[in-house]
Design a protein around this motif. Structure first.
Motif, PDB file in Angstrom:
ATOM      1  N   LEU A 161       0.822  -1.210   0.000  1.00 50.01           N
ATOM      2  CA  LEU A 161       0.000   0.000   0.000  1.00 50.01           C
ATOM      3  C   LEU A 161       0.856   1.260   0.000  1.00 50.01           C
ATOM      4  CD1 LEU A 161      -2.710  -1.140   2.579  1.00 50.01           C
ATOM      5  CD2 LEU A 161      -2.978  -0.957   0.101  1.00 50.01           C
ATOM      6  N   ARG A 220      -2.416   4.160  -5.473  1.00 48.96           N
ATOM      7  CA  ARG A 220      -3.402   3.411  -6.270  1.00 48.96           C
ATOM      8  C   ARG A 220      -3.503   1.946  -5.838  1.00 48.96           C
ATOM      9  NH1 ARG A 220      -5.691   4.504 -10.806  1.00 48.96           N
ATOM     10  NH2 ARG A 220      -5.250   2.414 -11.648  1.00 48.96           N
ATOM     11  N   ASN A 221      -2.507   1.465  -5.139  1.00 53.98           N
ATOM     12  CA  ASN A 221      -2.494   0.042  -4.770  1.00 53.98           C
ATOM     13  C   ASN A 221      -3.546  -0.276  -3.719  1.00 53.98           C
ATOM     14  OD1 ASN A 221      -0.350  -0.137  -6.494  1.00 53.98           O
ATOM     15  ND2 ASN A 221       1.166  -0.682  -4.947  1.00 53.98           N
ATOM     16  N   ARG A 222      -4.124  -1.452  -3.828  1.00 56.26           N
ATOM     17  CA  ARG A 222      -5.073  -1.960  -2.841  1.00 56.26           C
ATOM     18  C   ARG A 222      -4.700  -3.395  -2.480  1.00 56.26           C
ATOM     19  NH1 ARG A 222     -10.818  -0.971  -5.700  1.00 56.26           N
ATOM     20  NH2 ARG A 222      -9.685  -2.166  -7.301  1.00 56.26           N
ATOM     21  N   VAL A 223      -5.217  -3.847  -1.317  1.00 55.67           N
ATOM     22  CA  VAL A 223      -5.004  -5.218  -0.867  1.00 55.67           C
ATOM     23  C   VAL A 223      -6.347  -5.822  -0.487  1.00 55.67           C
ATOM     24  CG1 VAL A 223      -3.982  -6.710   0.906  1.00 55.67           C
ATOM     25  CG2 VAL A 223      -2.639  -4.824  -0.060  1.00 55.67           C
ATOM     26  N   ARG A 249      -8.813   0.738   0.850  1.00 53.17           N
ATOM     27  CA  ARG A 249      -7.583   0.201   0.267  1.00 53.17           C
ATOM     28  C   ARG A 249      -7.182  -1.133   0.880  1.00 53.17           C
ATOM     29  NH1 ARG A 249      -2.825   3.725   0.604  1.00 53.17           N
ATOM     30  NH2 ARG A 249      -2.131   2.541  -1.218  1.00 53.17           N
ATOM     31  N   TYR A 260     -15.035  -8.972  -5.455  1.00 50.74           N
ATOM     32  CA  TYR A 260     -14.173  -7.796  -5.468  1.00 50.74           C
ATOM     33  C   TYR A 260     -13.112  -7.898  -6.558  1.00 50.74           C
ATOM     34  CZ  TYR A 260     -16.567  -7.233  -1.100  1.00 50.74           C
ATOM     35  OH  TYR A 260     -17.560  -7.107  -0.164  1.00 50.74           O
ATOM     36  N   ALA A 263     -11.036  -5.692  -9.836  1.00 48.28           N
ATOM     37  CA  ALA A 263      -9.683  -5.423  -9.340  1.00 48.28           C
ATOM     38  C   ALA A 263      -8.767  -4.942 -10.456  1.00 48.28           C
ATOM     39  CB  ALA A 263      -9.099  -6.676  -8.700  1.00 48.28           C
ATOM     40  N   ARG A 264      -7.758  -4.185 -10.064  1.00 49.38           N
ATOM     41  CA  ARG A 264      -6.744  -3.699 -10.998  1.00 49.38           C
ATOM     42  C   ARG A 264      -5.504  -4.585 -10.910  1.00 49.38           C
ATOM     43  NH1 ARG A 264      -8.655   1.425  -8.579  1.00 49.38           N
ATOM     44  NH2 ARG A 264      -6.981   1.274  -7.041  1.00 49.38           N
ATOM     45  N   THR A 306      -2.668  -3.760 -10.216  1.00 52.18           N
ATOM     46  CA  THR A 306      -1.833  -3.310  -9.092  1.00 52.18           C
ATOM     47  C   THR A 306      -2.399  -3.711  -7.734  1.00 52.18           C
ATOM     48  OG1 THR A 306      -2.984  -1.169  -9.155  1.00 52.18           O
ATOM     49  CG2 THR A 306      -0.887  -1.339 -10.354  1.00 52.18           C
ATOM     50  N   ASP A 307      -3.542  -4.382  -7.714  1.00 48.14           N
ATOM     51  CA  ASP A 307      -4.129  -4.853  -6.461  1.00 48.14           C
ATOM     52  C   ASP A 307      -3.534  -6.207  -6.094  1.00 48.14           C
ATOM     53  OD1 ASP A 307      -5.736  -2.620  -6.452  1.00 48.14           O
ATOM     54  OD2 ASP A 307      -7.454  -3.639  -7.364  1.00 48.14           O
ATOM     55  N   HIS A 336      -6.565 -13.740 -10.710  1.00 45.35           N
ATOM     56  CA  HIS A 336      -6.000 -12.438 -10.383  1.00 45.35           C
ATOM     57  C   HIS A 336      -4.497 -12.421 -10.628  1.00 45.35           C
ATOM     58  CE1 HIS A 336      -5.955  -8.457  -8.845  1.00 45.35           C
ATOM     59  NE2 HIS A 336      -5.128  -8.751  -7.863  1.00 45.35           N
TER      60      HIS A 336
END
Length: 320
Positions: A43, A48-51, A90, A102, A106-107, A109-110, A134
């Motif tokens: 993070l 922009r990052n998410r977990v 995030r 979810y 998702a992107r 970068t997640d 993913h």
């Protein structure tokens, strides 16, 4: 909490890899903490990052959310049923079954952190496909030996059981064929069914913890007022009760994963215990445990064909 040397190494490895990777470490060594530290750095690397943190049950999701607040450095949101995380969240905690909702948005970068990753296998195709679809996925497990798990997580970092014992992170096991003749606090009994667990608790004036029993009902056992707790599936993985020094197995099993997770409840380090005890280790249960102890030191999950006769007494813990 001070980060141990093995945890530093595992965190660095996970962040230097891409794609699907897994950290294998014995129960009670601090895998979840490693996951939180990886999430925190992920993070921090970009706004922009998410977990997304996925756990196998609501109880373990609640536990993960409570602990994440301490380590991740951003609000941790729990998603279940009608409870949804805000759009700007995030760090989101959800169950294995719900994670797919979810990930559809998702992107790349997640990061998906799939706790108890042995649940992603050929016998649980929904979990397997959740991980497979993913781009960035990190698995955490003490026992990632289920069929197909190595395909879901082809990159693996292993903290061997023997190393954890040598480092003093865990206490050594003592194994017994019989049932114990005395009673000590924090004893955990594993039975075949909810009905058997409840009946055994009633007969002995002890406590059972099954199905939808609230975690608060564990209080008499956790405080040592009641010595014996009877369970079937609950408390088999993910729960941390360091004073527990004894598990009693009242069921036959052929699963190295299950028996290793059960034994792990008694191996957590605590000032009150020099070792952990496991009773009821005989027959197919013993065979499964010998297999698990080999796999716990291996980097590949191909050793289960090794029979009990191939284990020397020097290589295996003492069976009394």
């Amino acid at each position: 909490m001070q980060t141990r040397a093995w945890q530093d190494a595992a965190i660095g490895w996970a962040l230097s890899q891409s794609g699907h990777r897994l950290i294998q470490a014995p129960p009670g060594t601090g895998k979840s903490y490693v996951g939180y530290m990886i999430a925190a750095r992920w993070l921090a690397a970009s706004p922009r990052n998410r977990v997304f943190w996925a756990a196998p049950s609501i109880a373990l999701c609640e536990q993960a959310q409570a602990r994440a607040w301490r380590y991740v450095g951003t609000p941790a949101f729990l998603c279940r049923a009608a409870l949804r995380a805000p759009l700007g969240a995030r760090f989101v905690v959800t169950t294995h079954q719900s994670a797919i909702r979810y990930l559809s948005a998702a992107r790349p970068t997640d990061l998906l952190i799939f706790d108890e990753a042995h649940h992603a296998n050929q016998h649980a195709l929904a979990n397997f496909s959740t991980c497979a679809r993913h781009t960035q996925c990190l698995g955490l497990s003490a026992s990632p030996w289920s069929p197909g798990c190595e395909w879901a997580f082809p990159q693996r970092w292993v903290y061997p059981l023997t190393q954890a014992l040598a480092d003093g992170v865990l206490v050594p096991p003592r194994l017994y064929e019989s049932v114990p003749r005395d009673s000590v606090p924090y004893t955990l009994h594993f039975l075949d069914s909810v009905r058997e667990a409840r009946m055994a608790a009633q007969r002995s004036g002890a406590l059972s913890f099954v199905q939808a029993d609230p975690v608060s009902s564990l209080s008499p056992w956790l405080k040592g007022r009641i010595h014996n707790l009877y369970v079937c599936g609950r408390l088999g993985e993910g729960y941390d009760v360091p004073p527990c020094a004894r598990v009693v197995i009242h069921r036959e099993t052929k699963s190295p994963i299950w028996i290793y997770q059960a034994l792990g409840r008694a191996l957590r380090r605590h000032e009150s215990k020099p070792h952990g005890e496991a009773y009821g280790i005989h027959g197919s249960t013993a065979d499964a445990l010998w297999c698990a102890l080999l796999l716990a030191d291996a980097r590949q999950s191909t050793l289960c064909a090794i029979g009990r006769s191939e284990h020397s007494t020097e290589q295996s813990p003492t069976l009394t």
